[in-house]
Enzyme design. Structure first.
Site, short mmCIF file in Angstrom:
data_model
loop_
_atom_site.label_atom_id
_atom_site.label_comp_id
_atom_site.label_asym_id
_atom_site.label_seq_id
_atom_site.Cartn_x
_atom_site.Cartn_y
_atom_site.Cartn_z
CG ASP A 118 -2.21 0.32 1.08
OD1 ASP A 118 -2.39 1.49 0.49
OD2 ASP A 118 -3.12 -0.48 1.35
CG ASP B 26 -4.84 5.63 0.88
OD1 ASP B 26 -5.63 4.68 1.33
OD2 ASP B 26 -5.03 6.62 1.40
CD GLU C 215 -9.04 3.91 -1.43
OE1 GLU C 215 -10.07 3.35 -0.73
OE2 GLU C 215 -8.30 4.86 -1.24
CG HIS D 286 -9.04 -1.61 4.27
ND1 HIS D 286 -8.80 -1.75 2.83
CD2 HIS D 286 -8.74 -0.71 4.79
CE1 HIS D 286 -8.07 -0.49 2.58
NE2 HIS D 286 -8.11 0.08 3.77
CG ASP D 287 -11.56 1.54 3.33
OD1 ASP D 287 -11.20 1.57 4.52
OD2 ASP D 287 -10.98 2.12 2.29
#
Ligand code: NOJ
Length: 540
Positions: free
Chosen positions: A103, A205, A268, A329-330
């Protein structure tokens, strides 16, 4: 493979698997997953058939946002291990023929990062301009109306230097000023640091946040805002995100990756489809895979999903490689959105659509969102907007490995509680159960990786009604497959108007159907999905 089948890159043919390191496997009894823990599970991942593992952030961080607030881009958080642990992990991933994706969080740092510490130390510090500082309005209020994604205003007042700084997320996550060339250089060097070690790519990200309007204009209000929504959604982030200049920046990042061989850049990006595909860049010189989150957002209805897939296929730029995501994970887990039965259909869809699939850890065993009592909530998004049920903790609970205490995740006290049913729903039990979600995933991945039509073949939609969607995957000279998915709980009847189809069911969400010869009309039970090897196929 036949000669006339084009050569594809590993990330086009592969399956990506996301690990949330805190929750995967603990190795030192502190209740928090770590790198040596992941190392122990690499054989599982290889067995499952995944190609690449993406790790959510493992860097030093005060953990205000569980690692998405980074205080050192080139280190490893001691909770997760050491650089040596990382090097071993990377090596062992590669030894197994897999890839490792990290990430990268370039939009913001932690407020504890030395860059920010310097930047906030005085107005004339050389790093002042590395962040987005701005004078107050004459009445002392923030420079504009921008909001933080995690609730409250996007601006934080700094008493010592008499200016506000901007943070799209927590105030502990100040946004970098990507218009500053020194910031670019510093972050590109971070990328090179990991690429030199042999990391195979980055998931970047909030890529669409990276550059903001140069005049910092107010965002317009959102006419469709409803009180149950996150407060951030009161405004449309027209000036704070997705600025035209971001694309040149993404191209520069890509150039850094292109200094190396076959490295991957995933972005993302939560944007409507036309804006999303712009992130492939002019001539494909942007992100390799702008994450496509449509399956996370669309109502689980066959006509809508079929139309969205068709639209996506239609707007992809030349050479733009598609991708699909069912969970991360969100977001709430797939099983908690569509139910246990439909989650099997969803897995079949994810693993048979054209494009690179990303699987979120635990979805392969059908992990469900775990209710986290209010006093145990960890996620700042949940804590900041307590009445809106927005905590992301339920989808971040420890991986369920076995029926041992704490599901084999830790012998300590887990940082988040586990699902109560872990003694029934776990890897060990599901591995030997032919009907399990895990067996379904393994077999779908195996078929996908074995059959060029499914790995890299074309996508041909053939049918959609209020319950069913169906498509064919085919590649020159290869076996062809028909996929029929019943997105409803009721029986559904599939028949093509203009042609007859015949073949044999190769994989079904309910394995009892496998081996069945089908032709003309296919009768599907509720929640059933099938992959049919078509008879007109040239045997592989
Ligand atoms: C997106 C990440 O996926 C999320 O977990 C994080 O909170 C925000 N970006 C801020 O970094």
């Amino acid at each position: 493979m036949e000669e006339n089948l084009k050569k594809h890159l590993w990330w086009q043919e592969g399956v990506i698997y996301q690990i949330y390191p805190r929750s995967y496997q603990d190795s030192n009894d502190d209740g928090i997953g770590d790198l040596p823990g992941i190392l122990r599970r690499l054989d599982y991942l290889k067995w499952l058939g995944v190609t690449a593992v993406w790790l959510s952030p493992i860097y030093p961080s005060p953990m205000a946002d569980y690692g998405y607030d980074i205080s050192d881009y080139q280190g490893i958080h001691p909770l997760f291990g050491t650089q040596a642990d990382f090097d071993t992990l990377l090596d062992e991933v590669h030894k197994r023929g897999m890839k490792l994706i990290l990430d990268l969080v370039p939009n913001h740092t932690s407020d504890q990062h030395p860059w920010f510490q310097e930047s906030r130390s005085s107005r004339d510090n050389p790093k002042r301009d590395w962040y987005i500082w701005c004078d107050p309005k004459p009445d002392g209020s923030p420079p504009n109306n921008w909001l933080s994604v995690f609730g409250g205003p996007g601006w934080e007042w700094d008493e010592a230097t008499g200016q506000y700084y901007y943070h799209a997320f927590l105030k502990e996550q100040p946004d970098l000023n990507w218009r500053n060339p020194d910031v670019r250089k510093a972050m590109f060097d971070v990328m090179r640091f990991w690429l030199n070690k042999g990391v195979d790519g980055f998931r970047v990200d909030v890529m669409w946040h990276m550059i903001k309007d140069d005049q910092l204009r107010d965002n317009p209000t959102n006419p469709d805002y409803q009180p149950h929504m996150a407060t951030y959604e009161q405004l449309l982030p027209v000036y704070s995100t997705d600025q035209p200049e971001v694309h040149a920046l993404v191209t520069e990042m890509r150039q850094v990756l292109d200094e190396y061989n076959e490295r991957l850049m995933i972005g993302e990006i939560y944007l409507p489809i036309h804006q999303l595909v712009a992130y492939y860049g002019i001539d494909g010189k942007g992100a390799h895979l702008p994450f496509n989150f449509q399956l996370l957002q669309l109502p689980w209805e066959a006509p809508k999903i079929a139309a969205a897939v068709a639209q996506y296929e239609g707007v992809l730029p030349d050479g733009g490689w598609p991708n699909w995501v069912l969970g991360n994970h969100d977001q709430p887990r797939i099983i908690s959105r569509v139910g246990r039965e439909q989650a099997r259909v969803a897995a079949m869809m994810l693993l048979t659509l054209r494009g690179t699939p990303t699987i979120y850890y635990g979805d392969e065993i059908g992990m469900r969102d775990v209710p986290i009592p209010f006093e145990e909530v960890q996620d700042p998004q949940g804590l900041n907007m307590p009445d809106k049920n927005l905590s992301r903790d339920p989808a971040r609970t420890p991986m369920q490995w076995s029926a041992e205490p704490n599901a084999g995740f830790t012998t300590g006290r887990p940082w988040l509680r586990l699902a109560q049913n872990f003694n029934r729903e776990n890897v060990e039990i599901q591995k030997i159960d032919r009907f399990s979600m895990l067996s379904l995933h393994k077999r779908l991945i195996e078929l996908r990786q074995r059959e060029p039509a499914l790995t890299v073949g074309d996508y041909k939609p053939v049918y959609a009604d209020t319950q069913l969607m169906a498509y064919i995957r085919e590649a020159p000279g290869q076996a062809r497959f028909l996929i029929v998915l019943n997105l409803s709980h009721r029986p559904g009847y599939f028949k093509l108007k203009d042609r007859s189809i015949s073949g044999t069911i190769e994989i079904a969400t309910y394995p009892e159907l496998e081996g069945m010869v089908v032709s003309e009309r296919i009768n599907l039970g509720g929640d059933e999905g099938i992959i049919v090897r078509l008879d007109d196929s040239i045997p592989s």
